[in-house]
Design a protein around this motif. Structure first.
Motif, short mmCIF file in Angstrom:
data_model
loop_
_atom_site.label_atom_id
_atom_site.label_comp_id
_atom_site.label_asym_id
_atom_site.label_seq_id
_atom_site.Cartn_x
_atom_site.Cartn_y
_atom_site.Cartn_z
N UNK A 48 0.85 -1.15 0.23
CA UNK A 48 -0.01 -0.08 0.02
C UNK A 48 1.02 1.11 0.07
N UNK A 131 0.91 -7.56 8.70
CA UNK A 131 1.52 -6.39 8.58
C UNK A 131 2.90 -6.11 8.94
N UNK B 5 -5.96 7.16 6.75
CA UNK B 5 -5.31 6.23 7.58
C UNK B 5 -4.87 5.08 6.44
N UNK B 6 -3.58 4.42 6.98
CA UNK B 6 -3.12 3.41 6.31
C UNK B 6 -2.71 2.34 7.10
N UNK B 8 -2.69 -1.23 9.12
CA UNK B 8 -3.56 -1.47 10.11
C UNK B 8 -4.57 -0.54 10.94
N UNK B 10 -6.16 1.71 9.15
CA UNK B 10 -7.01 1.75 8.18
C UNK B 10 -8.01 0.30 8.54
N UNK B 11 -7.41 -0.79 8.48
CA UNK B 11 -8.11 -2.13 8.77
C UNK B 11 -8.87 -2.02 10.16
#
Lengths: 146, 83, 146, 83
Positions: A48, A131, B5-6, B8, B10-11
């Motif tokens: 991302x 992650x 947000x990016x 985790x 965002x998740x």
């Protein structure tokens, strides 16, 4: 030249570009997606990024390195999206009159990309999504500020 | 004020961005983190871990004492893992 | 894999070879013939070597570097004969799990090739033939003994 | 004993190799260089500059105190300039 792209990097094409100017030394680095992590096989990774920031940050690194090591040419390409094991993720190519400069610039660029460019990696396994955590080692390696 | 947000963050939040209007006493990133942490259970979960969160204001990395303005784009994310 | 050859080096092919194994980091160095020296335009360079010794010496460097930096793959190709400005002279490719090792090994190999492999360069200009002198700087750079 | 020459040494001498039979008192490279220097004007020209000459015995780089034997292949050349 910098690029942030989804498709695979054509390494041969980029090397031809680097070699076009008749310089003395060309160095390049290719980062490749690994097939395994600590808990087993990786199906694919997913990268991302922060589109509005990514190119700007990479451009800053390119401009700084090109000036500091007197590069004749510099190419930085970083992918995002789904990437399978064995595929390339990132390409850094530097061309300079002298090999020391080409080496130092190339290594600097990849070190900086790791900690200064807004990319985030996920490792997708069969039943698990991880992650990826940043490495302290990588952050420590960065000494020069720009 | 736009918050992005990016990774985790965002998740966990289930959203990639939101528009917020923090009260006037929210002057810097530190204040904003505290205030955002009160918005929902998910927000609290994200912003409790704020030591692992990095942040940018208008696409520049900043530290948590950085002042914020109403029309800033503020992003929260974990340390970068590209390359 | 090492090779001493007359023909141009197919850089794309070698990079494909390096990337075959699914490793994390690939670094390569390409040395290119320069178009100028201090006294002007170079028509071509000519590289002489000591056939019975060359491959042996390069092999020693490859074996040493592969072991020291845990390389998954290592390719060293050096040309001899007539080489025109802009053409490649030497290719060094290293593939390793971690980028630091790939960089260090690649730089080591080219440094050692410069001072330990029996090649001699001539620069041919319009009316002048120059035996290139070795650089003291290069000899000083070599610290590790093997 | 086979002597092999490269680069400017070969050019000055006009030959790339020669077979020689040095007398018995020629025991190491240093002796050999002195003796070869007496063979012709061209040889003297080459071996007078012997500080800039490197040498190998049977494809191993050696220093000038290295012993030599009758069936060795001995090469003289300037410092390497490849890469």
């Amino acid at each position: 030249m910098i690029k942030v792209q989804k498709q695979r990097i054509n390494v041969s094409e980029q090397n031809r570009n680097l070699l076009k100017k008749r310089i003395g030394a060309v160095v390049n680095f290719i980062g490749v997606a690994r097939p395994l992590n600590n808990s087993g096989k990786i199906k694919y990774i997913e990268i991302e990024h922060y589109p509005k920031m990514t190119e700007k940050k990479i451009k800053e690194i390119e401009v700084f390195a090109s000036k500091k090591w007197k590069l004749n040419h510099c190419i930085i390409i970083h992918r995002y999206g789904k990437i399978k094991p064995g595929e390339n993720i990132v390409y850094v190519g530097t061309a300079a009159q002298h090999r020391n400069n080409a080496f130092k610039a190339c290594e600097f660029i990849i070190d900086y990309l790791k900690v200064k460019a807004p990319f985030w990696k996920i490792e997708q396994q069969n039943n698990k999504k991880t992650y990826v955590k940043s490495k302290k080692k990588d952050e420590k390696k960065i000494k020069v500020n720009y | 004020m736009k918050i992005v947000y990016f990774s985790w963050l965002k998740e966990i939040l289930g959203i990639s961005e939101e528009n917020v209007r923090p009260p006037k006493n929210i002057k810097n990133i530190k204040d904003l983190i505290k205030w955002l942490g009160t918005k929902s259970i998910k927000h609290r979960k994200v912003f409790l871990k704020s030591k692992n969160i990095r942040c940018s204001v208008n696409h520049q990395i900043v530290d948590k004492n950085n002042k914020i303005k109403n029309n800033d784009e503020i992003a929260f994310f974990p340390p970068f893992t590209g390359g």
